[in-house]
Scaffold this motif. Sequence first.
Motif, PDB file in Angstrom:
ATOM      1  N   SER A 130       0.832  -1.211   0.000  1.00  0.00           N
ATOM      2  CA  SER A 130       0.000   0.000   0.000  1.00  0.00           C
ATOM      3  C   SER A 130       0.863   1.256   0.000  1.00  0.00           C
ATOM      4  O   SER A 130       0.493   2.275  -0.586  1.00  0.00           O
ATOM      5  CB  SER A 130      -0.958   0.005   1.188  1.00  0.00           C
ATOM      6  N   MET A 187      -3.303   2.484  -1.288  1.00  0.00           N
ATOM      7  CA  MET A 187      -4.175   1.545  -0.567  1.00  0.00           C
ATOM      8  C   MET A 187      -5.208   0.849  -1.485  1.00  0.00           C
ATOM      9  O   MET A 187      -5.356  -0.381  -1.415  1.00  0.00           O
ATOM     10  CB  MET A 187      -4.866   2.290   0.583  1.00  0.00           C
ATOM     11  N   ALA A 242      -3.531  -1.805  -3.613  1.00  0.00           N
ATOM     12  CA  ALA A 242      -2.986  -2.854  -2.748  1.00  0.00           C
ATOM     13  C   ALA A 242      -4.116  -3.747  -2.241  1.00  0.00           C
ATOM     14  O   ALA A 242      -3.995  -4.973  -2.216  1.00  0.00           O
ATOM     15  CB  ALA A 242      -2.228  -2.230  -1.580  1.00  0.00           C
ATOM     16  N   LYS A 243      -5.245  -3.132  -1.872  1.00  0.00           N
ATOM     17  CA  LYS A 243      -6.387  -3.929  -1.383  1.00  0.00           C
ATOM     18  C   LYS A 243      -6.926  -4.809  -2.501  1.00  0.00           C
ATOM     19  O   LYS A 243      -7.233  -5.979  -2.285  1.00  0.00           O
ATOM     20  CB  LYS A 243      -7.479  -3.002  -0.842  1.00  0.00           C
TER      21      LYS A 243
END
Length: 260
Positions: free
Chosen positions: A150, A155, A158-159
């Motif tokens: 992230s 973020m 990455a999620k």
Amino acid sequence: MTRLSCVDYKKEDEIGILTINRPEALNALNTEVLEALEIILEKIEEEDIKLLVITGNGEKAFVAGADITEMSDMNTMQAKVFSEKGNRVFSKIETFKIPVIAAVNGFALGGGCELALSADIRIASYNAKFGQPEVGLGIIPGFGGTQRLSRTVGMPKAKELIFSGKIISAEEAERIGLVNEIVEAEELMTTTLELAKKIAKQAPLAVEMSKKVMNEGINMTISQGLDYEAASFGALFSTEDQKEGMYAFIEKRKPKFETR
Ligand code: CO8
């Protein structure tokens, strides 16, 4: 060439090259490899080099992850210890004084993607593939992936990658900022070493300090980070390298940095 377990190390001029050498398991990281890495990294820290390159042996994989066979029967405590061992090694790479480039020559999955993330710069071949497939194995990334991915790609991306476990191409990895550059497989080492040599020509203390200030500054507020930058900027003015670098410019000659 130094060989410890499944890790090879050699020095080419001012550049160290560390190779994970377990191609029969696509260079998967087991306890033996992590322990060898820890020992070799400690030795490399004492070496007179200006940059470290990390790569995987073979044409197929950089590192295809932590060793699933070894992990399969671990209990909670053993898994935690294994995760902490990996984190120790990867944090050492992240905070290594000199820059570290990951030359990603194939699969960089799970712990392999996390190893690449602990380097400062990632150069990949077109056949490289990236991903954090842990959730498909009933686990989460355990060598820093939930934290470093992230911080590298943001973020939401990455999620998406961690929740779906999907594997992405080198082109996609470059598009999202996970990879700095992609090159043909046969040019991977040449391109990586060209960049390494360019970095090795710069003032060593300045390179080292810029890494430290960037790495530590990201966990500070902007004003703390700026204060830290100003203090570090000032500190470099009491080094020979600063005088040499600036006088070389004024005298229209190439600088000759003597540090390290
Ligand atoms: N662990 C152990 N062995 C592996 C691994 C691995 N991660 N990856 C590949 N191998 C082995 C295979 O078992 C196979 O061995 P053998 O020839 O003895 O059967 C050999 O390497 C070659 O692999 P394949 O035959 O599978 O090659 P393919 O070309 O068919 O497939 C893939 C290549 C797609 C890369 C496939 O091997 C694969 O999916 N590998 C696993 C990828 C993966 O899931 N990685 C994430 C692992 S989990 C992880 O990394 C968590 C990190 C944090 C740990 C925290 C500690 C608790």
